[in-house]
Design an enzyme around this catalytic site. Structure first.
Site, PDB file in Angstrom:
ATOM      1  N   ASP A  18     146.268   2.132 -25.602  1.00  0.00           N
ATOM      2  CA  ASP A  18     146.526   0.826 -26.211  1.00  0.00           C
ATOM      3  C   ASP A  18     146.507  -0.291 -25.160  1.00  0.00           C
ATOM      4  O   ASP A  18     146.865  -0.068 -24.008  1.00  0.00           O
ATOM      5  CB  ASP A  18     147.894   0.867 -26.924  1.00  0.00           C
ATOM      6  CG  ASP A  18     148.077  -0.315 -27.855  1.00  0.00           C
ATOM      7  OD1 ASP A  18     147.063  -0.870 -28.331  1.00  0.00           O
ATOM      8  OD2 ASP A  18     149.238  -0.702 -28.101  1.00  0.00           O
ATOM      9  N   ASN A  66     143.366   1.026 -37.962  1.00  0.00           N
ATOM     10  CA  ASN A  66     142.416   0.188 -37.210  1.00  0.00           C
ATOM     11  C   ASN A  66     141.153  -0.109 -38.017  1.00  0.00           C
ATOM     12  O   ASN A  66     140.445  -1.081 -37.745  1.00  0.00           O
ATOM     13  CB  ASN A  66     141.996   0.861 -35.895  1.00  0.00           C
ATOM     14  CG  ASN A  66     143.097   0.999 -34.865  1.00  0.00           C
ATOM     15  OD1 ASN A  66     143.065   1.914 -34.039  1.00  0.00           O
ATOM     16  ND2 ASN A  66     144.072   0.101 -34.890  1.00  0.00           N
TER      17      ASN A  66
HETATM   18  C1  IPE Z   1     147.220   2.659 -31.770  1.00  0.00           C
HETATM   19  O1  IPE Z   1     147.152   1.360 -31.300  1.00  0.00           O
HETATM   20  C2  IPE Z   1     145.851   3.177 -32.098  1.00  0.00           C
HETATM   21  C3  IPE Z   1     144.967   3.433 -30.971  1.00  0.00           C
HETATM   22  C4  IPE Z   1     145.260   3.290 -29.697  1.00  0.00           C
HETATM   23  C5  IPE Z   1     143.659   3.920 -31.310  1.00  0.00           C
HETATM   24  P1  IPE Z   1     147.350   0.108 -32.271  1.00  0.00           P
HETATM   25  O2  IPE Z   1     147.165  -1.097 -31.441  1.00  0.00           O
HETATM   26  O3  IPE Z   1     146.496   0.242 -33.460  1.00  0.00           O
HETATM   27  O4  IPE Z   1     148.861   0.289 -32.720  1.00  0.00           O
HETATM   28  P2  IPE Z   1     149.913  -0.808 -33.212  1.00  0.00           P
HETATM   29  O5  IPE Z   1     149.221  -1.656 -34.231  1.00  0.00           O
HETATM   30  O6  IPE Z   1     150.324  -1.586 -32.007  1.00  0.00           O
HETATM   31  O7  IPE Z   1     151.047  -0.004 -33.760  1.00  0.00           O
HETATM   32  C1  IPE Z   2     143.623  -0.111 -28.347  1.00  0.00           C
HETATM   33  O1  IPE Z   2     143.671  -1.412 -27.921  1.00  0.00           O
HETATM   34  C2  IPE Z   2     142.266   0.284 -28.835  1.00  0.00           C
HETATM   35  C3  IPE Z   2     142.163   0.388 -30.291  1.00  0.00           C
HETATM   36  C4  IPE Z   2     143.146   0.338 -31.126  1.00  0.00           C
HETATM   37  C5  IPE Z   2     140.836   0.569 -30.844  1.00  0.00           C
HETATM   38  P1  IPE Z   2     143.994  -2.611 -28.923  1.00  0.00           P
HETATM   39  O2  IPE Z   2     142.724  -3.120 -29.465  1.00  0.00           O
HETATM   40  O3  IPE Z   2     145.007  -2.220 -29.921  1.00  0.00           O
HETATM   41  O4  IPE Z   2     144.597  -3.652 -27.891  1.00  0.00           O
HETATM   42  P2  IPE Z   2     145.873  -4.561 -28.086  1.00  0.00           P
HETATM   43  O5  IPE Z   2     147.013  -3.686 -28.478  1.00  0.00           O
HETATM   44  O6  IPE Z   2     145.529  -5.564 -29.146  1.00  0.00           O
HETATM   45  O7  IPE Z   2     146.083  -5.192 -26.739  1.00  0.00           O
HETATM   46 MG    MG Z   3     147.051  -2.243 -29.876  1.00  0.00          MG
END
Ligand code: IPE
Ligand code: IPE
Ligand code: MG
Length: 241
Positions: A18, A66
């Site tokens: 993340d 996502n």
């Molecule tokens: C979790 O991250 C999913 C992945 C890393 C693929 P998210 O960014 O989707 O999670 P939340 O929304 O912060 O809980």
């Molecule tokens: C994790 O990074 C990757 C995916 C969920 C695909 P994020 O896209 O959630 O990045 P942040 O949490 O917005 O920084």
């Molecule tokens: Mg995230």
């Protein structure tokens, strides 16, 4: 001289990768640039895990939630995934890494599904490490699909039998779960499998995660005493192992 950490290596490490979006925004860049940099971190960490002697590495790349992100971001993620498989497959195979995918891959674009199928087939002889990529994956969704796969489930139901119906069948439960990006939550990842997993949270955003940080997380794991509900005294007598 640094003393040796006491415990064994984790057999299975799972990572919630993340922080890509925040990494990019902090630099005044588009979120997609963060995902691109995230892939670079992924490549390094896969190699480092293999070098460290980890048998299973599971990476959370895209959750069921996502899938509701804007189409432009999703399409960029699919493009990056296509690129990763095309460019890295030979290297994975050379290093004895077997690829596995968990989640609802049928929700991915057709060509990507094909690319994945082909990569699974080509890498299936790998014996050094299983690299599982969680795509369109949700822990709750996985449990529901497992229940619907086993209509006769109620008879002689056991945790072991249920585990066989999950996407992760054949892979031991994670010993260590790492979440980058500073949030203290699970976000629907491997809900069944992490019942007794050791948890490691770091503020480091995924694009900045390195092999050094992976080693740090492994050392953290090696200092834990896993008790699985028993008393410390039982553990020192070797009860349950
Ligand atoms: C979790 O991250 C999913 C992945 C890393 C693929 P998210 O960014 O989707 O999670 P939340 O929304 O912060 O809980
Ligand atoms: C994790 O990074 C990757 C995916 C969920 C695909 P994020 O896209 O959630 O990045 P942040 O949490 O917005 O920084
Ligand atoms: Mg995230």
């Amino acid at each position: 001289m640094k003393s040796e950490p006491p415990g064994p290596l984790p057999r299975h490490i799972a990572i919630i990768m993340d922080g890509n979006g925040r990494w990019a925004v902090a630099r005044g860049r588009d979120r997609i640039q963060g995902h691109r940099q995230g892939i670079e971190a992924t490549k390094k960490v896969v190699k480092a895990a293999r070098r460290a002697g980890i048998s299973c590495l599971t990476l959370f790349a895209l959750s069921t939630e996502n899938l509701k992100r804007p189409a432009r971001e999703l399409n960029a993620l699919f493009d990056l995934l296509r690129d990763y498989i095309k460019k890295e497959l030979a290297e994975l195979i050379k290093n004895g890494i077997r690829l596995k995918v968990i989640g609802r891959a049928e929700l991915l674009p057709k060509d990507l599904q094909k690319l994945i199928q082909d990569a699974l087939k080509k890498s299936r002889a790998g014996e050094k490490m299983v690299l599982t990529i969680a795509l369109c994956y949700g822990g709750r969704d996985e449990i529901l699909r497992a229940v619907s796969r086993g209509p006769g489930l109620r008879k002689n139901l056991s945790e072991k039998k249920f585990g066989i119906l999950l996407d992760t069948s054949g892979i031991p439960d994670p010993d260590l779960l790492i979440r980058t990006g500073g949030e203290f939550r699970i976000s629907n990842f491997l809900l069944w499998q992490i019942a007794y997993t050791e948890l490691y949270f770091t503020k480091t955003l995924w694009p900045d995660f390195s092999s050094r940080e992976l080693r740090k997380a492994i050392r953290f794991y090696q200092t834990r005493e896993r008790r699985f509900g028993l008393t410390p005294e039982q553990i020192s007598r070797g009860v349950g192992s």
